[in-house]
Enzyme design. Sequence first.
Site, PDB file in Angstrom:
ATOM      1  N   HIS A 168      -8.341 -13.069   3.358  1.00 31.23           N
ATOM      2  CA  HIS A 168      -7.383 -14.164   3.555  1.00 31.23           C
ATOM      3  C   HIS A 168      -6.027 -13.838   2.891  1.00 31.23           C
ATOM      4  O   HIS A 168      -5.595 -14.523   1.953  1.00 31.23           O
ATOM      5  CB  HIS A 168      -8.001 -15.431   2.935  1.00 31.23           C
ATOM      6  N   GLU A 273      -4.609 -12.681   8.404  1.00 32.76           N
ATOM      7  CA  GLU A 273      -5.940 -12.478   7.827  1.00 32.76           C
ATOM      8  C   GLU A 273      -6.808 -11.736   8.849  1.00 32.76           C
ATOM      9  O   GLU A 273      -6.725 -12.008  10.048  1.00 32.76           O
ATOM     10  CB  GLU A 273      -6.538 -13.846   7.488  1.00 32.76           C
TER      11      GLU A 273
HETATM   12  O1  TA6 Z   1      -6.847 -19.355   6.897  1.00 34.41           O
HETATM   13  C1  TA6 Z   1      -6.422 -20.596   7.308  1.00 34.41           C
HETATM   14  C2  TA6 Z   1      -7.246 -21.682   6.660  1.00 34.41           C
HETATM   15  O2  TA6 Z   1      -8.541 -21.732   7.187  1.00 34.41           O
HETATM   16  C3  TA6 Z   1      -6.488 -22.996   6.858  1.00 34.41           C
HETATM   17  O3  TA6 Z   1      -7.147 -23.832   7.781  1.00 34.41           O
HETATM   18  C4  TA6 Z   1      -6.412 -23.558   5.442  1.00 34.41           C
HETATM   19  O4  TA6 Z   1      -7.532 -24.350   5.182  1.00 34.41           O
HETATM   20  C5  TA6 Z   1      -6.401 -22.287   4.625  1.00 34.41           C
HETATM   21  O5  TA6 Z   1      -7.387 -21.480   5.238  1.00 34.41           O
HETATM   22  C6  TA6 Z   1      -6.557 -22.466   3.148  1.00 34.41           C
HETATM   23  O6  TA6 Z   1      -7.858 -22.874   2.818  1.00 34.41           O
HETATM   24  P1  TA6 Z   1      -8.172 -23.159   1.246  1.00 34.41           P
HETATM   25  O7  TA6 Z   1      -9.621 -23.516   1.196  1.00 34.41           O
HETATM   26  O8  TA6 Z   1      -7.851 -21.890   0.528  1.00 34.41           O
HETATM   27  O9  TA6 Z   1      -7.237 -24.265   0.847  1.00 34.41           O
END
Ligand code: TA6
Length: 299
Positions: A168, A273
């Site tokens: 991520h 990601e």
């Molecule tokens: O990667 C995108 C995502 O899935 C978004 O939907 C948002 O939720 C982000 O990840 C961040 O998630 P987190 O649990 O780190 O706040």
Amino acid sequence: PQPSVHSEQGRVIASLPTGDSVEVLLYGATVISWKANGRENIWVSDAAKLDGSKPVRGGVPIVFPCFGPPPKNHATSALPQHGFARNSTWVYLGKSSSESGKLASGGDDSVKLDFGLTSSELSEDAKKAWGYDFSLVYSVTLARDGLQTMLNVQNKGDKALEFQMLLHTYFRIDDISKVAINGLGSATYIDKVLNATEHQQSTPSLQITGEVDRVYAAIKQDTTSITQDGKPRLDVTRDGISDSVVWNPWIEKAKSMGDFEPKDGYKKMICVEVGAVDGWTKLEAGETFEGGMIVKSHA
Ligand code: TA6
């Protein structure tokens, strides 16, 4: 001169004679800095927790064994969003030169750091929530102008398991209004801003002018490029995986996250990601999966 590696208060820092460096927090095996030709390529929120009290807002959190909120009536249902890998403390397994890495030619222009997490090191909650016997090895290879991170998943148990994984990555960029993301043209994606409806990207290049949260599956081209002012900035190549997420929280979502600071920081970051998040990857007893990314930073 050789690459140098040292560990201090829960993090491992490696640097090359060129000045390139990478910093990895044992918490989540989260890359929190990668500098190439004198420039920081990773964005970390000013309010990110680095003390293990919650996943790092920024860096390269490892999403495993589920992406997003886990589904109902599934082996991962009791896990937190994005699983437990990013909020577990990993073990530093050591360094090696990276002849094996696809990125570097080995020798003194690269160094590979390995981190491990096994089921026995999980918190009681995580063990209870996902009772499989597994071993993860996360390799971070620093080379000149390049970073490769690979996740190796082994099923150490006697029953099949299934998982999703995703790196991520919060890339740091100068100005989101001057960024374009290329290489996803004509791919189909799920748009989580438009209640998870499926779309086909028509233009070869994606500009970010508002909240973007797209899950692209089975992308044919293995490299997604981030350009800044029309010039190549970061090339992200998928290795062993074929899905990608593009995310920018923009104004409202940035405001809603307590650990997202400064609030206009969305102008300085873009999440590209890479992972295996379209459906589930199944590992039979004893089987291994490996997937990750190779990122090139342009001067
Ligand atoms: O990667 C995108 C995502 O899935 C978004 O939907 C948002 O939720 C982000 O990840 C961040 O998630 P987190 O649990 O780190 O706040």
